[in-house]
Enzyme design. Sequence first.
Site, PDB file in Angstrom:
ATOM      1  CG  ASN A  19      48.992  88.619 -24.041  1.00  9.57           C
ATOM      2  OD1 ASN A  19      49.002  87.993 -25.104  1.00  9.57           O
ATOM      3  ND2 ASN A  19      50.061  89.227 -23.558  1.00  9.57           N
ATOM      4  CE  LYS A  62      52.162  86.771 -21.238  1.00 12.94           C
ATOM      5  NZ  LYS A  62      53.247  87.254 -20.428  1.00 12.94           N
ATOM      6  CG  HIS A  70      53.478  92.504 -23.749  1.00 11.88           C
ATOM      7  ND1 HIS A  70      54.537  91.888 -23.131  1.00 11.88           N
ATOM      8  CD2 HIS A  70      52.365  92.144 -23.054  1.00 11.88           C
ATOM      9  CE1 HIS A  70      54.084  91.168 -22.105  1.00 11.88           C
ATOM     10  NE2 HIS A  70      52.760  91.310 -22.043  1.00 11.88           N
ATOM     11  CD  GLU A 114      55.919  88.535 -22.431  1.00  8.10           C
ATOM     12  OE1 GLU A 114      55.225  88.225 -23.409  1.00  8.10           O
ATOM     13  OE2 GLU A 114      55.621  88.227 -21.255  1.00  8.10           O
ATOM     14  CD  GLU A 126      50.825  94.117 -19.211  1.00  9.28           C
ATOM     15  OE1 GLU A 126      49.950  93.301 -18.906  1.00  9.28           O
ATOM     16  OE2 GLU A 126      51.651  93.903 -20.114  1.00  9.28           O
ATOM     17  CB  SER A 174      51.065  88.056 -11.286  1.00 11.00           C
ATOM     18  OG  SER A 174      52.311  87.668 -11.846  1.00 11.00           O
TER      19      SER A 174
END
Length: 249
Positions: A9, A11, A97, A99, A168, A213
């Site tokens: 990803n 981003k 996601h 975010e 996640e 991570s």
Amino acid sequence: MRALTVIGNWKMNGSVRSNRDWMHLVIEDMQQGMPAGRRFGVCVPFPYLQDCSAHLAGSQLLLGAQDVSAYASGAYTGEVSASMLEEMGVRFVIVGHSERRMQYGEANESIALKAEQALDHELIPIICVGETADERNSGRAVEVVRRQVASQVSTLQDRLVDCLIAYEPIWAIGTGKVASAQMAQDMHQAIRLQLAEFDDDVASHIGIIYGGSVRADNATELFAMPDIDGALVGGASLDAKEFLAICRS
Ligand code: PEP
């Protein structure tokens, strides 16, 4: 047997030039041979889909997007529909996601509608779920994730088997604080058990991947866990060599 799936990803990162360098390196390396029974993909920003689609054609790396509209077409300025993604050769799309949940107020209901749109256009939705640090520290991690998963089950029903779920933990995203392999396994197992309450077939066939991570030095331990079917890789996927090392883990 569930395929191990590793998805990058990017981003909101990249440029036409740097993307091409990345793809050139990854495609060439993958041509040397990759472990069998695995799928690889990369989710790129919308403006790069067409160029990446052209460069990835015929390679082992599948194209992904980072979001999709909950609607089919119409007066939704700024949105991108699933049919547009399908036309670009997209195979995976991230929905929900953290975010987007946190910065754009995306809720479980609209995330399920996005996943439905994706499925209607032969795209594999990667449905993200996960708890905050506070929720984990107060012992509510499983309860929070169960609620997120339950909402997807109630809308998608047995179509869920054609999705991927990405667990996640929000405290692990972009922080360098990876969940221990056992901690991730415990949540993946809890998700699978929850899905089995609904349908055994969905529970045993759905891919549940981990994100937060992931790097080359922790991927092997994560992938060895029985309920971890791959990874969604953010920061580390920007480095072609690190991404390849994760794919080979
Ligand atoms: C992600 O953004 O989905 C993610 C897992 O990021 P990172 O790997 O950087 O934690």
